[in-house]
Each structure stands twice: as structure tokens, then as C-alpha cells.
Design an enzyme around this catalytic site. Structure first.
Site, mmCIF file in Angstrom:
data_model
loop_
_atom_site.group_PDB
_atom_site.id
_atom_site.type_symbol
_atom_site.label_atom_id
_atom_site.label_comp_id
_atom_site.label_asym_id
_atom_site.label_seq_id
_atom_site.Cartn_x
_atom_site.Cartn_y
_atom_site.Cartn_z
ATOM 1 N N LEU A 228 0.813 -1.212 0.000
ATOM 2 C CA LEU A 228 0.000 0.000 0.000
ATOM 3 C C LEU A 228 0.852 1.271 0.000
ATOM 4 O O LEU A 228 1.710 1.453 0.865
ATOM 5 C CB LEU A 228 -0.928 -0.007 1.218
ATOM 6 C CG LEU A 228 -1.962 1.117 1.291
ATOM 7 C CD1 LEU A 228 -2.938 1.039 0.118
ATOM 8 C CD2 LEU A 228 -2.713 1.061 2.618
ATOM 9 N N ASP A 229 0.578 2.157 -0.990
ATOM 10 C CA ASP A 229 1.222 3.465 -1.106
ATOM 11 C C ASP A 229 2.751 3.382 -1.135
ATOM 12 O O ASP A 229 3.445 4.268 -0.643
ATOM 13 C CB ASP A 229 0.787 4.387 0.046
ATOM 14 C CG ASP A 229 -0.677 4.772 -0.048
ATOM 15 O OD1 ASP A 229 -1.199 4.812 -1.177
ATOM 16 O OD2 ASP A 229 -1.308 5.027 0.994
ATOM 17 N N ALA A 230 3.275 2.309 -1.712
ATOM 18 C CA ALA A 230 4.722 2.129 -1.730
ATOM 19 C C ALA A 230 5.251 1.774 -3.114
ATOM 20 O O ALA A 230 6.367 1.280 -3.244
ATOM 21 C CB ALA A 230 5.127 1.042 -0.729
#
Length: 285
Positions: A228-230
Site C-alpha cells: 500500500l502506497d509504496a
């Protein structure tokens, strides 16, 4: 506009790659109009983007990919993508309730800034249907709960396939994308979020940042991965904050930044100027 081909590639760095690729184009009477290359000396990887005119090119457009794969890609262990200027990418927009990024994307689209088609907008809430209608783009509603998420996403993917969508933009879409959809669109789902993570998590990051007295706020646009969000970052920017700024000021400045950063990332993707490798990107000028 002159019809062109754009070739993006990366491979282990070896002598002669640049010369061979340019020779492939010039020998076949292609006129090179753009060339940029970069070598990552840590990973020993060669990156390249080259564009040429097809007007007098000797190899038929539909056979260029096969020729290049046979003559060079196998020899140099290349990963490459070939694009043509007369084929517009097809972009789906996913939204929830916040409209600032959606308005900015559609304004640029209707102004003719981007060589792209937007065949549909998908949402898990009905709130922004009026925006889609204002711009004359079909709006599809897929309400999602924990129990219905898998089935609804399956329907979304069927719709995306039906409309031949090439890539997806999450314009403040407040749902986690499943691994199945990510695998179907590798490095072709673009997300936007504030750059407070991981310091200020949760639903009210600007309030938390205000309480902490931050001096800079930012926005990040990246490709979506299962972490997530990486995913690989495409674009980022920041704006300064002072003690005079209220929470509302932070929110408004954050929204402005989000829509600008997202649009920059989308434009780079449309122009085929992004090459993702591992969890980083090479952004060509």
C-alpha cells in the site's frame, strides 16, 4: 502531426547497445527526433527512450516489434515497449467523493492537452456522477462493501476490458485495489496521496500535521503495487506552510498540490516518458 514510434527499453548495460538501436532505425530510413539514455551504474542497467518518424521507415508498422525483438531484445536481454503516436491510450478514472483531482483531469482532457481517450469513470459512490455528466463521459457506479468487494471488482475489470482500457487513474479513490487488478495492470494504475505518510496516518492527516506544526506539505503520485502506497514514484512536489495557515489552508493547499502532481504524473505516462524498474522509475525529459 507526423506519425512516430516510441521505444522504451532497459537491459543489462553492455557496450554497443546505443549504436545498435540507433543503427536499426537509421538503416531503415527512420528519422530520429528524440533520444535519451541513462545508465544505473549501481544496478548496471541501461535505460533508453527513442522516438522516430515513420514516414519513410522501411519496416511496416505492424512488424517493427517482431523485428526488434528478434534482432536485439533477445541478444541484449531487453525488456522493451513500443508505442505509436496514432494509437491513443485509453484511460479509466476511479473516484469516490472528492472532486478536485477529477475536475483537473477532465479540464485538461477537454482542453485537448493530452493525447488520450477517457471512455468511462468508475466510482464506489454516486456523488460525482454530475461531474461525469457535465463532461459527457459515461459514469458507472459500483458500491463496495467488504462482502461485495470481490464480485464488484470482477465486474469493474470486465467493464475495463470491454472498453479496452490501457491504464487507470485513481483520482482520490478511497478503496484498496486488489492484487488481481494490480496484476492485470502492472505499472498502469496511477495513484495520488498526500506526502505525510507514514508520519500522519488516518482519516485526518492535515489536522494531525497542523497540530504538529509542519512547515512543508506535499503530494506523491506513484504506480500502485500490492504494498500500500509504496509503488514506484512518478511525481512529487511540496508547498511551504507557516504559522499563519489554518487547517483549512492546509487542506486547500494540499488539494491544489494533489491535482497538479497527479496531472503531471498522468501526462508523463501518456507521453511514454516513464520507465519503471524494480520499485523506482526513470523519468525521461
Amino acid at each position: 502531426m507526423m506519425k512516430t514510434a516510441k521505444l522504451l527499453l532497459h537491459c543489462p548495460d553492455k557496450p554497443g547497445i546505443l549504436a545498435e538501436v540507433t543503427d536499426f532505425i537509421t538503416v531503415n530510413k527512420g528519422n530520429i527526433i528524440y533520444l535519451d539514455q541513462y545508465v544505473d551504474h549501481v544496478e548496471n542497467i541501461f535505460f533508453m527512450r527513442i522516438e522516430w518518424e515513420l514516414k519513410n521507415f522501411l519496416i511496416p508498422q505492424e512488424k517493427i516489434e517482431d523485428y526488434f525483438a528478434t534482432l536485439y531484445a533477445q541478444k541484449y536481454e531487453m525488456f522493451f515497449r513500443l508505442y505509436f503516436s496514432d494509437t491513443k491510450p485509453r484511460m479509466a478514472i476511479f473516484v469516490s467523493k472528492m472532486s478536485h483531482c477529477l475536475f483537473d483531469l477532465l479540464a485538461r482532457y477537454t482542453a485537448g492537452e493530452w493525447n488520450v481517450e477517457i471512455p468511462l469513470i468508475i466510482s464506489n459512490h454516486p456523488d460525482l456522477q454530475h461531474v461525469a455528466e457535465r463532461f459527457g463521459i459515461p459514469f458507472y457506479l459500483f458500491p463496495i462493501t467488504k462482502e461485495t468487494k470481490e464480485e464488484q471488482e470482477k465486474k469493474e475489470m470486465e467493464l475495463l476490458a470491454k472498453h479496452k482500457v490501457n491504464f487507470i487513474v485513481l483520482a482520490r479513490y478511497m478503496q484498496v485495489i486488489s492484487e488481481r487488478m494490480i496484476d492485470a495492470y502492472p505499472n498502469r494504475i496511477i495513484n495520488i496521496h498526500h506526502s505525510f505518510l507514514p508520519a500522519f496516518v488516518g482519516a485526518r492527516p492535515y489536522h494531525a500535521a497542523f497540530e504538529r506544526g509542519v512547515k512543508i506539505i506535499g503530494a506523491t503520485s506513484h504506480y500502485v503495487t500490492t504494498e500500500l502506497d509504496a509503488g514506484p514514484i512518478i511525481e512529487q512536489d511540496v508547498v511551504r506552510i507557516t504559522h499563519k495557515d489554518t487547517v483549512e489552508d492546509l487542506v486547500n493547499k494540499g488539494k491544489d498540490l494533489e491535482k497538479i502532481v497527479l496531472s503531471r504524473a498522468v501526462q508523463k505516462h501518456i507521453e511514454r516518458k516513464v520507465l519503471a524498474y524494480k520499485n523506482k522509475t526513470v523519468i525521461f525529459s
